[in-house]
Motif scaffolding. Structure first.
Motif, PDB file in Angstrom:
ATOM      1  N   SER A  19      45.605  31.426  68.061  1.00  0.00           N
ATOM      2  CA  SER A  19      44.345  30.780  69.220  1.00  0.00           C
ATOM      3  C   SER A  19      44.809  29.370  69.323  1.00  0.00           C
ATOM      4  N   TRP A  20      45.242  28.104  69.020  1.00  0.00           N
ATOM      5  CA  TRP A  20      45.229  27.366  69.009  1.00  0.00           C
ATOM      6  C   TRP A  20      46.192  27.021  70.062  1.00  0.00           C
ATOM      7  N   GLY A  21      47.401  27.881  70.278  1.00  0.00           N
ATOM      8  CA  GLY A  21      47.488  28.242  71.751  1.00  0.00           C
ATOM      9  C   GLY A  21      47.341  28.184  73.187  1.00  0.00           C
ATOM     10  N   LEU A  63      43.813  33.049  63.811  1.00  0.00           N
ATOM     11  CA  LEU A  63      43.014  32.571  63.705  1.00  0.00           C
ATOM     12  C   LEU A  63      43.089  30.884  62.933  1.00  0.00           C
ATOM     13  N   HIS A  64      42.178  30.026  63.053  1.00  0.00           N
ATOM     14  CA  HIS A  64      43.150  28.805  62.638  1.00  0.00           C
ATOM     15  C   HIS A  64      40.864  28.636  62.104  1.00  0.00           C
ATOM     16  N   ILE A  65      40.578  28.351  60.759  1.00  0.00           N
ATOM     17  CA  ILE A  65      38.855  27.967  59.952  1.00  0.00           C
ATOM     18  C   ILE A  65      39.009  27.331  60.099  1.00  0.00           C
ATOM     19  N   LEU A 137      48.850  29.764  54.722  1.00  0.00           N
ATOM     20  CA  LEU A 137      49.117  28.020  54.178  1.00  0.00           C
ATOM     21  C   LEU A 137      49.955  27.400  54.721  1.00  0.00           C
ATOM     22  N   TRP A 138      49.408  25.923  54.964  1.00  0.00           N
ATOM     23  CA  TRP A 138      50.196  25.588  55.609  1.00  0.00           C
ATOM     24  C   TRP A 138      48.791  23.888  54.939  1.00  0.00           C
ATOM     25  N   PHE A 139      49.718  22.685  54.142  1.00  0.00           N
ATOM     26  CA  PHE A 139      49.223  21.766  53.860  1.00  0.00           C
ATOM     27  C   PHE A 139      49.717  20.449  53.804  1.00  0.00           C
ATOM     28  N   LEU A 177      52.670  31.606  52.031  1.00  0.00           N
ATOM     29  CA  LEU A 177      52.873  29.896  52.058  1.00  0.00           C
ATOM     30  C   LEU A 177      53.847  28.993  52.895  1.00  0.00           C
ATOM     31  N   GLU A 178      53.237  27.787  52.984  1.00  0.00           N
ATOM     32  CA  GLU A 178      54.365  27.046  54.051  1.00  0.00           C
ATOM     33  C   GLU A 178      54.630  25.954  53.530  1.00  0.00           C
ATOM     34  N   TYR A 179      55.732  25.575  54.298  1.00  0.00           N
ATOM     35  CA  TYR A 179      56.375  24.184  53.666  1.00  0.00           C
ATOM     36  C   TYR A 179      56.512  23.396  55.205  1.00  0.00           C
ATOM     37  N   LYS A 180      56.841  21.871  54.810  1.00  0.00           N
ATOM     38  CA  LYS A 180      57.579  20.906  55.438  1.00  0.00           C
ATOM     39  C   LYS A 180      57.987  19.712  54.853  1.00  0.00           C
ATOM     40  N   PHE A 181      59.222  19.325  55.503  1.00  0.00           N
ATOM     41  CA  PHE A 181      60.115  18.241  54.917  1.00  0.00           C
ATOM     42  C   PHE A 181      59.500  16.731  55.225  1.00  0.00           C
ATOM     43  N   VAL A 212      58.097  30.862  57.301  1.00  0.00           N
ATOM     44  CA  VAL A 212      59.347  30.152  57.418  1.00  0.00           C
ATOM     45  C   VAL A 212      58.795  29.828  59.229  1.00  0.00           C
ATOM     46  N   ASP A 213      58.496  28.117  59.071  1.00  0.00           N
ATOM     47  CA  ASP A 213      57.930  27.911  60.219  1.00  0.00           C
ATOM     48  C   ASP A 213      59.447  27.296  60.329  1.00  0.00           C
ATOM     49  N   LEU A 214      59.773  27.191  62.148  1.00  0.00           N
ATOM     50  CA  LEU A 214      61.544  26.932  63.080  1.00  0.00           C
ATOM     51  C   LEU A 214      61.406  25.103  62.933  1.00  0.00           C
ATOM     52  N   GLY A 215      60.701  24.596  62.970  1.00  0.00           N
ATOM     53  CA  GLY A 215      60.127  23.445  63.461  1.00  0.00           C
ATOM     54  C   GLY A 215      59.667  22.881  61.706  1.00  0.00           C
ATOM     55  N   HIS A 216      59.681  23.290  60.497  1.00  0.00           N
ATOM     56  CA  HIS A 216      59.937  22.301  59.885  1.00  0.00           C
ATOM     57  C   HIS A 216      61.024  21.804  59.133  1.00  0.00           C
ATOM     58  N   HIS A 217      62.730  21.680  59.453  1.00  0.00           N
ATOM     59  CA  HIS A 217      63.920  21.841  58.643  1.00  0.00           C
ATOM     60  C   HIS A 217      63.909  20.050  59.304  1.00  0.00           C
ATOM     61  N   PHE A 239      56.594  34.121  59.418  1.00  0.00           N
ATOM     62  CA  PHE A 239      57.394  32.741  61.071  1.00  0.00           C
ATOM     63  C   PHE A 239      56.631  32.058  61.289  1.00  0.00           C
ATOM     64  N   HIS A 240      56.502  31.478  61.701  1.00  0.00           N
ATOM     65  CA  HIS A 240      56.303  30.296  62.565  1.00  0.00           C
ATOM     66  C   HIS A 240      57.370  30.033  63.667  1.00  0.00           C
ATOM     67  N   PHE A 241      57.087  30.189  64.433  1.00  0.00           N
ATOM     68  CA  PHE A 241      58.519  30.822  65.686  1.00  0.00           C
ATOM     69  C   PHE A 241      57.520  29.274  66.266  1.00  0.00           C
ATOM     70  N   ALA A 247      61.277  17.008  65.466  1.00  0.00           N
ATOM     71  CA  ALA A 247      60.825  17.884  64.543  1.00  0.00           C
ATOM     72  C   ALA A 247      59.954  18.536  64.299  1.00  0.00           C
ATOM     73  N   ASP A 248      58.678  18.934  64.536  1.00  0.00           N
ATOM     74  CA  ASP A 248      57.951  19.724  64.164  1.00  0.00           C
ATOM     75  C   ASP A 248      57.049  19.584  65.702  1.00  0.00           C
ATOM     76  N   ASP A 249      58.485  20.129  67.523  1.00  0.00           N
ATOM     77  CA  ASP A 249      57.512  19.907  68.245  1.00  0.00           C
ATOM     78  C   ASP A 249      57.254  20.737  69.254  1.00  0.00           C
ATOM     79  N   ILE A 290      53.871  33.033  66.778  1.00  0.00           N
ATOM     80  CA  ILE A 290      53.954  32.076  67.199  1.00  0.00           C
ATOM     81  C   ILE A 290      52.999  30.584  66.815  1.00  0.00           C
ATOM     82  N   ASP A 291      54.070  29.918  66.655  1.00  0.00           N
ATOM     83  CA  ASP A 291      52.837  28.430  66.014  1.00  0.00           C
ATOM     84  C   ASP A 291      53.154  26.875  67.249  1.00  0.00           C
ATOM     85  N   GLN A 292      52.956  27.356  68.258  1.00  0.00           N
ATOM     86  CA  GLN A 292      53.251  26.644  69.113  1.00  0.00           C
ATOM     87  C   GLN A 292      51.942  26.498  70.038  1.00  0.00           C
TER      88      GLN A 292
HETATM   89  C1  PSV Z   1      51.800  22.098  60.692  1.00  0.00           C
HETATM   90  O1  PSV Z   1      52.773  21.527  61.335  1.00  0.00           O
HETATM   91  C2  PSV Z   1      51.634  23.849  61.130  1.00  0.00           C
HETATM   92  O2  PSV Z   1      53.321  24.202  61.502  1.00  0.00           O
HETATM   93  C3  PSV Z   1      50.081  24.745  60.208  1.00  0.00           C
HETATM   94  O3  PSV Z   1      51.248  26.160  60.341  1.00  0.00           O
HETATM   95  C4  PSV Z   1      49.795  24.575  60.821  1.00  0.00           C
HETATM   96  O4  PSV Z   1      48.578  25.650  60.041  1.00  0.00           O
HETATM   97  C5  PSV Z   1      50.110  24.624  62.600  1.00  0.00           C
HETATM   98  O5  PSV Z   1      50.741  23.869  62.489  1.00  0.00           O
HETATM   99  C6  PSV Z   1      48.499  24.462  62.961  1.00  0.00           C
HETATM  100  O6  PSV Z   1      48.461  22.895  62.707  1.00  0.00           O
END
Ligand code: PSV
Ligand code: MN
Length: 395
Positions: A19-21, A63-65, A137-139, A177-181, A212-217, A239-241, A247-249, A290-292
């Motif tokens: 939705s956020w795209g 959705l993002h809440i 979940l992303w923290f 569960l997402e991760y991000k360095f 796995v979010d491709l931007g988080h490595h 995935f979050h493609f 970085a997380d571009d 997709i996470d863009q």
């Molecule tokens: C954080 O960079 C992230 O990848 C997480 O997935 C969030 O949910 C998303 O971006 C949107 O803020």
């Protein structure tokens, strides 16, 4: 694989759009308002439906809440259903409240941890109303300086909260569960890499898997190796493609990283036919999202291009001669094996995809169809230019 098997696989491909795209978004320097950008979640669902109409493989929206909060999620789900769109992953927002300055579920403050858990449980209730399978979940939790907080205590609080959430999930639902360095914390992040996320997911239970979010490595990380490892552990959830330069571009998936995307799909395709049932089942249930958020690109064209890039990467992965590859690998034919893989990567799959689309009754050239579509003309006229934040105030 013969053509009918390839077409059956292409038909089963699914990519979820976020939705956020679809709304206005920007960098911390400036948000450029895009004419016709969606202003509400209802309009975002409309846009997702248009991407699905053009591709046939994007039937859900994440959705993002609380960004996408509505008074009646059942109504939203049925609005989507009428347009061929289901509600996909629910993403709680655990980074935009003042209380979250020192973290959410890993915060040193117990009241803050409780607030965060309550918000996530609210999202679990929303999943029930929307029919969503995945809680994503992303923290942003972490610290900026050595000594700022006790790392082991933070880890324990993080684990305790995840356990509570996991145990509250009804059967059939998953916690991804997402991760991000790094970022927004720059010294330490509580869910800092795939090993850390895997360790939490393995400890808390079977409904937890890694996203796995491709931007988080860091640069040069071999993401396909992480994918293979997680698949083999039965712990790859989704995935979050996107694509990255530094970085997380949030760049369009497959733009800077076409080979990486192909190698990832290659791992997934081989896992789908693995003899090990856990591996095959895990691969069959991966959520492709997709996470863009696009800043200067036309919103719908960027999302469409992203979905099409995933389709091309998948089609190429389907063309890998797996028997020949296995034999070359067994014979220790280092470069022969490499050439077999690359010959699929270098295949121009556009004619194949054109035939596939014709057969499916889909637009043969989705980008051209979007560019001259009435839909774009209508949203620009009726939605106008929504407010964008981040610029100089206008007089
Ligand atoms: C954080 O960079 C992230 O990848 C997480 O997935 C969030 O949910 C998303 O971006 C949107 O803020
Ligand atoms: Mn993400």
């Amino acid at each position: 694989m013969d053509q009918s098997e390839i077409f059956a696989a292409l038909q089963s491909q699914k990519i979820e759009t976020p939705s956020w795209g679809y709304g206005n978004s920007g960098t911390r320097f400036k948000t450029f308002a895009a004419p016709g950008a969606a202003r509400t979640i209802w309009e975002k669902v409309d846009d997702a439906a248009e991407i699905h109409r053009l591709t046939g493989i994007a039937p859900s929206i994440a959705l993002h809440i609380p960004w996408d909060k509505v008074s009646d999620f059942g109504e939203l789900a049925s609005y989507g259903r009428d347009k061929g769109i289901s509600i996909g992953a629910i993403n709680p927002n655990l980074f935009q409240r003042d209380e979250y300055k020192l973290g959410s579920i890993a915060s040193p403050d117990s009241a803050t941890r409780e607030t965060a858990i309550a918000h996530i449980l609210e999202c679990v209730a929303i999943m029930d109303q929307t029919g969503s399978r995945d809680l994503s979940l992303w923290f942003a939790d972490g610290t900026n300086y050595a000594g700022q907080d006790d790392l082991r205590r933070r880890k324990r609080n993080f684990r305790t909260a995840l356990t509570t959430i996991h145990d509250a999930l009804p059967a059939g639902k998953r916690l991804l569960l997402e991760y991000k360095f790094f970022e927004p914390s720059f010294y330490y992040t509580d869910s800092f890499d795939w090993g850390c996320a895997l360790s939490h997911c393995s400890a808390i239970g079977p409904k937890a898997q890694v996203l796995v979010d491709l931007g988080h490595h860091p640069q040069s990380t071999n993401i396909e190796a992480i994918v293979a490892f997680l698949l083999d552990e039965g712990k790859l959830g989704g995935f979050h493609f996107n694509a990255r330069r530094y970085a997380d571009d949030d760049l369009i998936v497959g733009s800077t990283n076409p080979y990486e995307l192909f190698c990832i799909y290659h791992e997934l395709v081989s896992a789908q036919s693995a003899e090990d049932r856990l591996v095959a089942e895990t691969a069959a249930n991966v959520a492709y999202m997709i996470d863009q958020s696009h800043n200067i690109e036309p919103k719908l064209e960027a999302m469409l291009q992203s979905v099409l890039n995933c389709q091309e990467a998948f089609a190429r992965a389907l063309l890998v001669d797996r028997n020949a590859l296995t034999e070359a690998q067994r014979n220790g034919d280092v470069l022969g094996a490499h050439r077999i893989l690359n010959s699929a990567f270098h295949t121009d799959v556009r004619p194949l995809l054109k035939t596939f689309r014709e057969q499916q009754g889909l637009p043969v050239d989705p980008i051209a169809e979007l560019k001259c579509s009435e839909y774009v003309e209508t949203i620009v006229r009726t939605r106008g230019v929504a407010d964008a934040s981040g610029g100089y105030p206008t007089e």
